[in-house]
Design a protein around this motif. Sequence first.
Motif, PDB file in Angstrom:
ATOM      1  N   ASN A  22      42.596   7.785 113.295  1.00  0.00           N
ATOM      2  CA  ASN A  22      42.554   8.808 113.687  1.00  0.00           C
ATOM      3  C   ASN A  22      43.966   9.369 114.573  1.00  0.00           C
ATOM      4  O   ASN A  22      44.323   8.620 115.410  1.00  0.00           O
ATOM      5  CB  ASN A  22      41.436   9.004 114.933  1.00  0.00           C
ATOM      6  CG  ASN A  22      41.164  10.349 115.350  1.00  0.00           C
ATOM      7  OD1 ASN A  22      41.151  11.252 114.711  1.00  0.00           O
ATOM      8  ND2 ASN A  22      41.308  10.422 116.599  1.00  0.00           N
ATOM      9  N   GLY A  23      44.836  10.249 113.963  1.00  0.00           N
ATOM     10  CA  GLY A  23      45.940  10.610 114.424  1.00  0.00           C
ATOM     11  C   GLY A  23      45.888  12.246 114.961  1.00  0.00           C
ATOM     12  O   GLY A  23      44.797  12.869 114.602  1.00  0.00           O
ATOM     13  N   ASP A  24      47.245  12.605 115.155  1.00  0.00           N
ATOM     14  CA  ASP A  24      47.205  14.009 115.431  1.00  0.00           C
ATOM     15  C   ASP A  24      47.075  15.051 114.374  1.00  0.00           C
ATOM     16  O   ASP A  24      46.561  16.170 114.559  1.00  0.00           O
ATOM     17  CB  ASP A  24      48.735  14.396 115.981  1.00  0.00           C
ATOM     18  CG  ASP A  24      48.891  13.467 117.414  1.00  0.00           C
ATOM     19  OD1 ASP A  24      47.935  13.254 118.097  1.00  0.00           O
ATOM     20  OD2 ASP A  24      50.159  13.297 117.533  1.00  0.00           O
ATOM     21  N   ASN A  25      47.251  14.379 113.185  1.00  0.00           N
ATOM     22  CA  ASN A  25      47.165  15.243 111.937  1.00  0.00           C
ATOM     23  C   ASN A  25      45.844  14.901 111.158  1.00  0.00           C
ATOM     24  O   ASN A  25      45.674  15.152 110.226  1.00  0.00           O
ATOM     25  CB  ASN A  25      48.167  14.916 110.989  1.00  0.00           C
ATOM     26  CG  ASN A  25      49.609  15.437 111.601  1.00  0.00           C
ATOM     27  OD1 ASN A  25      49.762  16.497 112.217  1.00  0.00           O
ATOM     28  ND2 ASN A  25      50.551  14.728 111.377  1.00  0.00           N
ATOM     29  N   GLY A  26      44.839  14.455 111.993  1.00  0.00           N
ATOM     30  CA  GLY A  26      43.593  14.056 111.388  1.00  0.00           C
ATOM     31  C   GLY A  26      43.352  12.622 110.978  1.00  0.00           C
ATOM     32  O   GLY A  26      44.075  11.812 111.269  1.00  0.00           O
ATOM     33  N   ASN A  28      43.840   9.601 108.817  1.00  0.00           N
ATOM     34  CA  ASN A  28      44.683   8.959 107.971  1.00  0.00           C
ATOM     35  C   ASN A  28      44.436   7.703 107.625  1.00  0.00           C
ATOM     36  O   ASN A  28      44.855   6.877 108.447  1.00  0.00           O
ATOM     37  CB  ASN A  28      46.437   9.082 108.432  1.00  0.00           C
ATOM     38  CG  ASN A  28      47.138   8.853 107.491  1.00  0.00           C
ATOM     39  OD1 ASN A  28      46.997   8.550 106.129  1.00  0.00           O
ATOM     40  ND2 ASN A  28      48.502   8.433 108.086  1.00  0.00           N
TER      41      ASN A  28
END
Length: 267
Positions: A22-26, A28
């Motif tokens: 789970n990252g800033d861009n969804g 991955n």
Amino acid sequence: MDLATILGMFICLGLIIFGIVNGDNGINFAALNNFIDIPSVAITIGGSFACMLMSYELKDYLTNLKSFALIFKSPKLNTETIIQKIIDLSNVARKEGLLSLEEAAGELEDEFMKKGILLIVDGTDPELVRGIMETELSSIETRHNNVITFYERFGAMGPAWGMVGTLIGLVNMLYNMEDSSKIGPAMAVALLTTLYGSMIANWLCSPASFKMKNFHGEEMMVKEIVIEGLLSIQAGENPRVIEEKLKSFLAPAQRANAGSSEGAGEE
């Protein structure tokens, strides 16, 4: 099969994976590759297993490793049923005499209870019966504690070898400060070994030792109930008195479902 163990294990793993991907861009999933490092696995996991191997004889080491499977099994202990069985035996003994218990013993699946009954039928002195059964109880407790201690030590080895890997990674990083391309991989080894060590301790070994302690405590209580119940039968106590004595081992909420001394006053 113990559902709580399986759920807990997979929920913990799922939360770790969720935290990784789970990252800033969804989401991955490629980020999982950053957390797989063979040298870190070799140092932390391999080192922990090898160090535990050094601590035990090979036969005991393999036996203890196999015992991990115990945490996935629900113990076949039903305290209320055991108490009811003892009360039934006390009614039989009260009506037909102690010798009548020999036939009842042949129908029992519990070897510990069966052993106690046969000692009573043979006319063994009550103190000797208690001594023999408590010696067996002590032997069982020793075996259980050996397995529990194995996983407690294993849990301590994981973070310790994680620290070894961290130190190796830091040394390699410091020797290659002039080459910035090597700093990242060296730091990855340093940090991932700590992660792997913490997972060995907190995801596997500590929960396993806690579960085994719970199972051990339940089994010891049941066997203590058996000892007290059989000695009470041998002493000729009233089944209703035996029932109340054995119920004292249980929590108040369990007592309503344990035992029924019907016929306790019949001769």
